[in-house]
Design a protein around this motif. Structure first.
Motif, mmCIF file in Angstrom:
data_model
loop_
_atom_site.group_PDB
_atom_site.id
_atom_site.type_symbol
_atom_site.label_atom_id
_atom_site.label_comp_id
_atom_site.label_asym_id
_atom_site.label_seq_id
_atom_site.Cartn_x
_atom_site.Cartn_y
_atom_site.Cartn_z
ATOM 1 N N MET A 31 0.824 -1.197 0.000
ATOM 2 C CA MET A 31 0.000 0.000 0.000
ATOM 3 C C MET A 31 0.863 1.253 0.000
ATOM 4 S SD MET A 31 -2.664 1.055 3.026
ATOM 5 C CE MET A 31 -3.777 -0.306 2.638
ATOM 6 N N ASP A 32 0.441 2.243 -0.804
ATOM 7 C CA ASP A 32 1.062 3.568 -0.819
ATOM 8 C C ASP A 32 0.154 4.574 -0.111
ATOM 9 O OD1 ASP A 32 2.734 2.326 -2.715
ATOM 10 O OD2 ASP A 32 1.721 3.289 -4.408
ATOM 11 N N PRO A 33 0.691 5.400 0.783
ATOM 12 C CA PRO A 33 -0.033 6.557 1.298
ATOM 13 C C PRO A 33 0.437 7.808 0.553
ATOM 14 C CG PRO A 33 1.854 6.178 2.682
ATOM 15 C CD PRO A 33 1.940 5.168 1.542
ATOM 16 N N PRO A 34 -0.182 8.958 0.806
ATOM 17 C CA PRO A 34 0.283 10.197 0.167
ATOM 18 C C PRO A 34 1.762 10.513 0.429
ATOM 19 C CG PRO A 34 -1.897 10.519 1.071
ATOM 20 C CD PRO A 34 -1.452 9.156 1.537
ATOM 21 N N ALA A 35 2.280 10.114 1.600
ATOM 22 C CA ALA A 35 3.677 10.393 1.933
ATOM 23 C C ALA A 35 4.663 9.620 1.065
ATOM 24 C CB ALA A 35 3.941 10.086 3.407
ATOM 25 N N HIS A 36 4.178 8.674 0.288
ATOM 26 C CA HIS A 36 5.041 7.984 -0.670
ATOM 27 C C HIS A 36 5.580 8.956 -1.714
ATOM 28 C CE1 HIS A 36 6.696 5.014 -3.299
ATOM 29 N NE2 HIS A 36 5.692 4.982 -4.153
ATOM 30 N N ILE A 37 4.794 10.004 -1.995
ATOM 31 C CA ILE A 37 5.143 10.966 -3.036
ATOM 32 C C ILE A 37 5.462 12.346 -2.471
ATOM 33 C CG2 ILE A 37 4.312 12.118 -5.143
ATOM 34 C CD1 ILE A 37 4.828 9.122 -5.481
ATOM 35 N N LYS B 185 0.323 12.662 4.446
ATOM 36 C CA LYS B 185 0.027 11.689 5.494
ATOM 37 C C LYS B 185 0.785 10.375 5.296
ATOM 38 C CE LYS B 185 -4.148 10.855 8.170
ATOM 39 N NZ LYS B 185 -5.605 11.109 8.204
ATOM 40 N N THR B 186 1.348 9.876 6.386
ATOM 41 C CA THR B 186 1.998 8.568 6.382
ATOM 42 C C THR B 186 0.985 7.497 6.789
ATOM 43 O OG1 THR B 186 2.718 8.867 8.668
ATOM 44 C CG2 THR B 186 4.255 9.552 6.935
ATOM 45 N N LEU B 187 1.311 6.227 6.519
ATOM 46 C CA LEU B 187 0.360 5.161 6.813
ATOM 47 C C LEU B 187 0.026 5.072 8.300
ATOM 48 C CD1 LEU B 187 1.318 2.124 4.542
ATOM 49 C CD2 LEU B 187 -0.728 3.557 4.436
ATOM 50 N N ASP B 188 1.007 5.285 9.173
ATOM 51 C CA ASP B 188 0.761 5.180 10.605
ATOM 52 C C ASP B 188 -0.101 6.318 11.136
ATOM 53 O OD1 ASP B 188 3.331 6.398 9.814
ATOM 54 O OD2 ASP B 188 3.523 6.933 11.923
ATOM 55 N N GLN B 189 -0.305 7.370 10.342
ATOM 56 C CA GLN B 189 -1.165 8.476 10.752
ATOM 57 C C GLN B 189 -2.634 8.251 10.401
ATOM 58 O OE1 GLN B 189 0.951 11.621 8.702
ATOM 59 N NE2 GLN B 189 1.980 12.270 10.572
ATOM 60 N N PHE B 190 -2.925 7.243 9.572
ATOM 61 C CA PHE B 190 -4.308 6.920 9.258
ATOM 62 C C PHE B 190 -4.940 6.154 10.420
ATOM 63 C CE2 PHE B 190 -2.963 7.471 4.809
ATOM 64 C CZ PHE B 190 -4.061 8.141 4.277
ATOM 65 N N ILE C 116 4.262 1.168 11.029
ATOM 66 C CA ILE C 116 5.662 1.560 11.106
ATOM 67 C C ILE C 116 5.739 3.087 11.196
ATOM 68 C CG2 ILE C 116 7.889 1.516 9.917
ATOM 69 C CD1 ILE C 116 6.851 -0.998 8.443
ATOM 70 N N GLU C 117 6.596 3.598 12.041
ATOM 71 C CA GLU C 117 6.724 5.048 12.217
ATOM 72 C C GLU C 117 7.123 5.735 10.907
ATOM 73 O OE1 GLU C 117 8.786 8.159 15.388
ATOM 74 O OE2 GLU C 117 9.618 6.151 15.141
ATOM 75 N N ASN C 118 6.445 6.830 10.596
ATOM 76 C CA ASN C 118 6.708 7.625 9.385
ATOM 77 C C ASN C 118 6.659 6.759 8.118
ATOM 78 O OD1 ASN C 118 7.135 10.019 10.892
ATOM 79 N ND2 ASN C 118 9.240 9.376 11.324
ATOM 80 N N CYS C 119 5.647 5.925 8.044
ATOM 81 C CA CYS C 119 5.600 4.876 7.025
ATOM 82 C C CYS C 119 5.199 5.399 5.647
ATOM 83 C CB CYS C 119 4.616 3.806 7.484
ATOM 84 S SG CYS C 119 4.684 2.305 6.524
ATOM 85 N N ASP C 120 6.086 5.241 4.665
ATOM 86 C CA ASP C 120 5.824 5.666 3.282
ATOM 87 C C ASP C 120 5.184 4.562 2.453
ATOM 88 O OD1 ASP C 120 8.045 4.074 1.717
ATOM 89 O OD2 ASP C 120 9.060 4.971 3.438
#
Length: 212
Positions: free
Chosen positions: A51-57, A62-67, A197-201
């Motif tokens: 899975m990609d979150p917006p923080a991937h780009i 938002k990172t995955l751990d923030q959802f 995972i912390e700050n997860c991209d």
């Protein structure tokens, strides 16, 4: 309850995005020496069914751990695109709009999972066109998913669709799904929880479809 696994198994032999190293699964403790088995897992955050979150780009997004956990579960609809040939686009006429507006996730079935571990998996798979992308952006979807290795064409180093998807939306993108042909053409329950995972991209996920 009927349950369908939509996830590829992580292994050292699995296909990975060009330029990415394959996973390494190293046994560090053994039954004979330590009385138990433990494995050192070395993988990229965007390996396998992931899975990609917006923080991937975007660094500020938002990172995955923030959802919240609710982001990763809901009703899904499979969009059957298996008749498309290499290089063709996924167009809006493929989508049953009446059903799609009730879905939390749109999952696009290209039949590409049948090419897993074959070199043709990296061929010119069909991608969504601008109209489909706009439909997604105007909706209230939690996420979209594909049984191919990318949202963008494999040769698009600019990641045009990723940028458009994540620029102003807290949404997730799932890649390398499988078994979407088993899900039918109606809404079903779907979950796709990532590792926290912390700050997860990005993260591998266990994607599951189930029916009451």
């Amino acid at each position: 309850m009927k349950v369908i696994d939509l996830t590829h198994t992580i292994s050292e032999a699995m296909p990975v995005y060009p330029g990415t190293e394959k996973p390494k699964l190293t046994t560090v403790n053994t039954y004979s020496k330590d009385g138990f088995k433990e494995t050192l897992i070395q993988i990229y955050s965007h390996v396998g069914t992931h899975m990609d979150p917006p923080a991937h780009i975007f660094a500020s997004q938002k990172t995955l751990d923030q959802f919240s956990p609710e982001q990763f579960i809901g009703k899904a609809l499979v969009i059957d695109c298996r008749d498309l040939k290499e290089g063709q686009s996924i167009t809006i006429d493929k989508i049953n709009i009446d059903k799609a507006v009730s879905a939390d996730f749109l999952l696009f079935n290209l039949g590409w999972d049948k090419r897993w571990k074959d070199e043709s998996y990296f061929n010119d798979y069909p991608c969504i066109d601008d109209e489909v992308l706009e439909f997604i952006l105007q909706g209230n979807f939690k996420g979209i998913g594909f049984d191919v290795i990318g949202l963008d064409p494999i040769h698009d180093e600019n990641l045009t669709r990723h940028k458009a998807l994540f620029k102003n939306r807290d949404i997730v993108n799932i890649e390398n799904l499988k078994n979407l042909d088993q899900c039918g053409n109606d809404l079903f329950w779907f979950s796709c929880f990532p590792l926290k995972i912390e700050n997860c991209d990005g993260s591998p996920i266990r994607a599951i479809a189930w029916y009451d």
